[in-house]
Write a protein that holds these residues in place. Structure first.
Motif, PDB file in Angstrom:
ATOM      1  N   MET A 158      31.251  18.152 -37.875  1.00 21.48           N
ATOM      2  CA  MET A 158      32.486  18.118 -37.090  1.00 21.48           C
ATOM      3  C   MET A 158      33.684  18.599 -37.898  1.00 21.48           C
ATOM      4  SD  MET A 158      34.279  14.893 -35.117  1.00 21.48           S
ATOM      5  CE  MET A 158      35.003  14.251 -36.644  1.00 21.48           C
ATOM      6  N   THR A 159      33.731  18.258 -39.176  1.00 26.25           N
ATOM      7  CA  THR A 159      34.878  18.614 -40.024  1.00 26.25           C
ATOM      8  C   THR A 159      34.678  19.937 -40.773  1.00 26.25           C
ATOM      9  OG1 THR A 159      33.974  17.344 -41.887  1.00 26.25           O
ATOM     10  CG2 THR A 159      35.452  16.180 -40.375  1.00 26.25           C
ATOM     11  N   LYS A 160      33.562  20.604 -40.510  1.00 23.42           N
ATOM     12  CA  LYS A 160      33.225  21.867 -41.176  1.00 23.42           C
ATOM     13  C   LYS A 160      32.999  21.692 -42.682  1.00 23.42           C
ATOM     14  CE  LYS A 160      33.840  24.244 -37.351  1.00 23.42           C
ATOM     15  NZ  LYS A 160      32.725  24.875 -36.616  1.00 23.42           N
ATOM     16  N   TYR A 161      32.671  20.470 -43.083  1.00 20.33           N
ATOM     17  CA  TYR A 161      32.309  20.242 -44.487  1.00 20.33           C
ATOM     18  C   TYR A 161      30.941  20.845 -44.762  1.00 20.33           C
ATOM     19  CZ  TYR A 161      32.155  17.740 -48.955  1.00 20.33           C
ATOM     20  OH  TYR A 161      32.098  17.423 -50.296  1.00 20.33           O
ATOM     21  N   PHE A 162      30.128  20.906 -43.719  1.00 21.24           N
ATOM     22  CA  PHE A 162      28.822  21.560 -43.774  1.00 21.24           C
ATOM     23  C   PHE A 162      28.780  22.546 -42.615  1.00 21.24           C
ATOM     24  CE2 PHE A 162      24.300  21.020 -42.052  1.00 21.24           C
ATOM     25  CZ  PHE A 162      23.825  22.135 -42.732  1.00 21.24           C
ATOM     26  N   ILE A 163      28.562  23.825 -42.929  1.00 19.59           N
ATOM     27  CA  ILE A 163      28.592  24.873 -41.910  1.00 19.59           C
ATOM     28  C   ILE A 163      27.226  25.553 -41.832  1.00 19.59           C
ATOM     29  CG2 ILE A 163      29.749  26.964 -41.115  1.00 19.59           C
ATOM     30  CD1 ILE A 163      32.105  26.173 -42.959  1.00 19.59           C
ATOM     31  N   PRO A 164      26.453  25.279 -40.785  1.00 18.37           N
ATOM     32  CA  PRO A 164      25.143  25.925 -40.633  1.00 18.37           C
ATOM     33  C   PRO A 164      25.276  27.435 -40.671  1.00 18.37           C
ATOM     34  CG  PRO A 164      25.376  24.136 -39.068  1.00 18.37           C
ATOM     35  CD  PRO A 164      26.734  24.327 -39.686  1.00 18.37           C
ATOM     36  N   SER A 165      24.318  28.088 -41.325  1.00 20.26           N
ATOM     37  CA  SER A 165      24.375  29.537 -41.473  1.00 20.26           C
ATOM     38  C   SER A 165      22.983  30.142 -41.366  1.00 20.26           C
ATOM     39  CB  SER A 165      24.994  29.910 -42.822  1.00 20.26           C
ATOM     40  OG  SER A 165      24.851  31.287 -43.098  1.00 20.26           O
ATOM     41  N   PHE A 166      22.861  31.160 -40.528  1.00 19.08           N
ATOM     42  CA  PHE A 166      21.582  31.852 -40.378  1.00 19.08           C
ATOM     43  C   PHE A 166      21.156  32.494 -41.699  1.00 19.08           C
ATOM     44  CE2 PHE A 166      19.381  35.914 -39.245  1.00 19.08           C
ATOM     45  CZ  PHE A 166      18.177  35.345 -38.846  1.00 19.08           C
TER      46      PHE A 166
ATOM     47  N   THR B 193      20.181  27.456 -36.412  1.00 20.27           N
ATOM     48  CA  THR B 193      21.192  28.296 -37.072  1.00 20.27           C
ATOM     49  C   THR B 193      21.502  29.549 -36.251  1.00 20.27           C
ATOM     50  OG1 THR B 193      19.430  29.293 -38.445  1.00 20.27           O
ATOM     51  CG2 THR B 193      20.695  27.489 -39.414  1.00 20.27           C
ATOM     52  N   ILE B 194      20.493  30.091 -35.579  1.00 19.90           N
ATOM     53  CA  ILE B 194      20.722  31.257 -34.710  1.00 19.90           C
ATOM     54  C   ILE B 194      21.646  30.875 -33.560  1.00 19.90           C
ATOM     55  CG2 ILE B 194      19.627  32.831 -33.055  1.00 19.90           C
ATOM     56  CD1 ILE B 194      17.165  32.857 -34.904  1.00 19.90           C
ATOM     57  N   LEU B 195      21.348  29.747 -32.906  1.00 21.84           N
ATOM     58  CA  LEU B 195      22.162  29.300 -31.777  1.00 21.84           C
ATOM     59  C   LEU B 195      23.571  28.906 -32.238  1.00 21.84           C
ATOM     60  CD1 LEU B 195      19.565  27.156 -29.790  1.00 21.84           C
ATOM     61  CD2 LEU B 195      20.406  29.451 -29.248  1.00 21.84           C
ATOM     62  N   TYR B 196      23.679  28.291 -33.408  1.00 20.00           N
ATOM     63  CA  TYR B 196      24.994  27.900 -33.940  1.00 20.00           C
ATOM     64  C   TYR B 196      25.851  29.136 -34.180  1.00 20.00           C
ATOM     65  CZ  TYR B 196      28.503  25.442 -36.739  1.00 20.00           C
ATOM     66  OH  TYR B 196      29.682  24.923 -37.203  1.00 20.00           O
ATOM     67  N   GLU B 197      25.276  30.142 -34.809  1.00 15.92           N
ATOM     68  CA  GLU B 197      26.024  31.374 -35.081  1.00 15.92           C
ATOM     69  C   GLU B 197      26.471  32.028 -33.773  1.00 15.92           C
ATOM     70  OE1 GLU B 197      26.988  32.415 -37.907  1.00 15.92           O
ATOM     71  OE2 GLU B 197      25.484  32.232 -39.486  1.00 15.92           O
ATOM     72  N   HIS B 198      25.585  32.016 -32.774  1.00 18.72           N
ATOM     73  CA  HIS B 198      25.880  32.686 -31.506  1.00 18.72           C
ATOM     74  C   HIS B 198      26.875  31.907 -30.654  1.00 18.72           C
ATOM     75  CE1 HIS B 198      25.286  35.324 -28.106  1.00 18.72           C
ATOM     76  NE2 HIS B 198      24.944  34.299 -27.331  1.00 18.72           N
ATOM     77  N   LEU B 199      26.665  30.581 -30.537  1.00 20.45           N
ATOM     78  CA  LEU B 199      27.487  29.777 -29.639  1.00 20.45           C
ATOM     79  C   LEU B 199      28.784  29.292 -30.274  1.00 20.45           C
ATOM     80  CD1 LEU B 199      24.632  27.629 -28.032  1.00 20.45           C
ATOM     81  CD2 LEU B 199      25.758  29.649 -27.061  1.00 20.45           C
ATOM     82  N   VAL B 200      28.754  28.942 -31.555  1.00 21.60           N
ATOM     83  CA  VAL B 200      29.942  28.397 -32.226  1.00 21.60           C
ATOM     84  C   VAL B 200      30.750  29.495 -32.914  1.00 21.60           C
ATOM     85  CG1 VAL B 200      30.793  26.763 -33.963  1.00 21.60           C
ATOM     86  CG2 VAL B 200      28.806  26.159 -32.544  1.00 21.60           C
ATOM     87  N   ASN B 201      30.057  30.331 -33.683  1.00 18.57           N
ATOM     88  CA  ASN B 201      30.755  31.395 -34.419  1.00 18.57           C
ATOM     89  C   ASN B 201      30.923  32.677 -33.611  1.00 18.57           C
ATOM     90  OD1 ASN B 201      30.896  29.671 -36.624  1.00 18.57           O
ATOM     91  ND2 ASN B 201      29.047  30.502 -37.586  1.00 18.57           N
ATOM     92  N   LYS B 202      30.356  32.681 -32.394  1.00 23.41           N
ATOM     93  CA  LYS B 202      30.487  33.815 -31.469  1.00 23.41           C
ATOM     94  C   LYS B 202      29.955  35.129 -32.059  1.00 23.41           C
ATOM     95  CE  LYS B 202      32.561  30.985 -28.690  1.00 23.41           C
ATOM     96  NZ  LYS B 202      31.813  30.420 -27.527  1.00 23.41           N
TER      97      LYS B 202
ATOM     98  N   SER C 203      27.219  37.923 -32.010  1.00 19.59           N
ATOM     99  CA  SER C 203      26.236  38.434 -31.057  1.00 19.59           C
ATOM    100  C   SER C 203      24.867  38.526 -31.730  1.00 19.59           C
ATOM    101  CB  SER C 203      26.654  39.817 -30.549  1.00 19.59           C
ATOM    102  OG  SER C 203      26.544  40.776 -31.594  1.00 19.59           O
ATOM    103  N   PHE C 204      23.820  38.517 -30.920  1.00 20.83           N
ATOM    104  CA  PHE C 204      22.479  38.624 -31.460  1.00 20.83           C
ATOM    105  C   PHE C 204      22.283  39.971 -32.165  1.00 20.83           C
ATOM    106  CE2 PHE C 204      21.549  35.512 -27.969  1.00 20.83           C
ATOM    107  CZ  PHE C 204      21.282  34.447 -28.820  1.00 20.83           C
ATOM    108  N   LYS C 205      22.948  41.008 -31.666  1.00 21.77           N
ATOM    109  CA  LYS C 205      22.857  42.320 -32.311  1.00 21.77           C
ATOM    110  C   LYS C 205      23.448  42.283 -33.713  1.00 21.77           C
ATOM    111  CE  LYS C 205      22.835  45.395 -28.277  1.00 21.77           C
ATOM    112  NZ  LYS C 205      23.537  46.523 -27.589  1.00 21.77           N
ATOM    113  N   GLN C 206      24.590  41.623 -33.839  1.00 19.63           N
ATOM    114  CA  GLN C 206      25.216  41.499 -35.162  1.00 19.63           C
ATOM    115  C   GLN C 206      24.373  40.600 -36.071  1.00 19.63           C
ATOM    116  OE1 GLN C 206      29.021  40.032 -33.580  1.00 19.63           O
ATOM    117  NE2 GLN C 206      30.025  41.761 -34.604  1.00 19.63           N
ATOM    118  N   LEU C 207      23.854  39.537 -35.487  1.00 18.47           N
ATOM    119  CA  LEU C 207      23.089  38.558 -36.262  1.00 18.47           C
ATOM    120  C   LEU C 207      21.851  39.185 -36.878  1.00 18.47           C
ATOM    121  CD1 LEU C 207      23.478  35.561 -36.899  1.00 18.47           C
ATOM    122  CD2 LEU C 207      21.969  35.028 -34.983  1.00 18.47           C
ATOM    123  N   PHE C 208      21.165  39.974 -36.089  1.00 18.99           N
ATOM    124  CA  PHE C 208      19.927  40.593 -36.565  1.00 18.99           C
ATOM    125  C   PHE C 208      20.141  42.043 -36.997  1.00 18.99           C
ATOM    126  CE2 PHE C 208      18.509  37.333 -33.476  1.00 18.99           C
ATOM    127  CZ  PHE C 208      17.828  36.512 -34.360  1.00 18.99           C
TER     128      PHE C 208
END
Length: 249
Positions: A156-164, A225-234, A236-241
């Motif tokens: 919640m506080t971004k002390y830990f930020i999930p990352s693909f 981590t894939i869903l977190y990057e897509h839904l929270v960090n916005k 795109s799947f194209k950018q992610l992969f």
């Protein structure tokens, strides 16, 4: 209603109180802890409480196994955690207390501690052999609950930020943990370690074996981590992969 074992009246009351306190704690943290310093202080204090709780738990569990019950294959070397959650609590608390924001270790122990803690809150199998008000049971429930709380407040506080990009840390950390388990069995002569010889639940021997747990949690971390990057960090799947748009080529 039964007064002992899993889902006894005491266990159900504990679940309700624990969930309410975590929800209230998160709400108050979000509203009142406006500075990063205040947020970090809450997290650090939680880490200290977790460390104290798991140390008391390890000592009391080991004391009962060695002195009271005189279990074969147990010695005070068993103060060294030999379970997923025991190790997770030790490592998570130390990382929180002495580590920095978004420490690499959190990308392994955070996921392991959250899943293990959440499962144990709702199914603490040790209550079937220990009284609820036994110090081992109380500290066992508390350190699992504190792991869940710490991971939630860190997210919640971004002390830990999930990352693909850091998903690989989980299988790497899990491999190191299993290596410790092998050392505990072969060098320290532990009776059991990291579910290597016995599944987590005897009723589900394959599904709760160490290797299936490792595979399922790794896949879970990858998907999360894939869903977190897509839904929270916005992202795109194209950018992610890093998929090239052929229409632009």
């Amino acid at each position: 209603m039964k007064t002992s074992g899993v889902y006894s009246i005491y266990h159900i009351i504990y679940i309700i109180i624990a969930l309410i306190l975590m929800a209230v704690g998160l709400i108050l943290t979000k509203k009142l802890a406006t500075s990063q310093k205040a947020k970090n202080l809450i997290i650090k204090i939680s880490g200290v409480i977790l460390l104290i709780t798991i140390l008391i738990n390890r000592f009391t569990v080991t004391y009962y196994d060695v002195i009271i019950n005189k279990r074969v294959g147990y010695s005070f070397l068993n103060l060294i955690p030999n379970t997923f959650c025991g190790l997770a609590s030790i490592v998570l608390s130390i990382t929180i207390i002495f580590g920095k924001k978004d420490h690499l270790v959190l990308h392994f122990i955070g996921y392991l501690g959250f899943v293990g803690g959440l499962i144990t809150i709702f199914y603490p199998d040790f209550l079937d052999s220990q009284a609820f008000f036994d110090i081992r049971s109380l500290t066992g429930l508390l350190h699992h609950t504190l792991m869940v709380w710490i991971v939630l407040v860190c997210l919640m506080t971004k002390y830990f930020i999930p990352s693909f990009k850091k998903w690989y840390i989980f299988p790497l950390g899990f491999s190191l943990m299993m290596t410790l388990g092998v050392l505990e069995l072969d060098c320290f002569k532990f009776a059991t370690a990291m579910q290597i010889q016995h599944p987590l639940l005897e009723s589900l021997p394959i599904l709760t074996s160490w290797y299936v747990i490792g595979i399922l949690e790794t896949l879970g971390v990858l998907v999360f981590t894939i869903l977190y990057e897509h839904l929270v960090n916005k992202v795109s799947f194209k950018q992610l992969f890093k998929i090239k748009d052929k229409a632009k080529d």
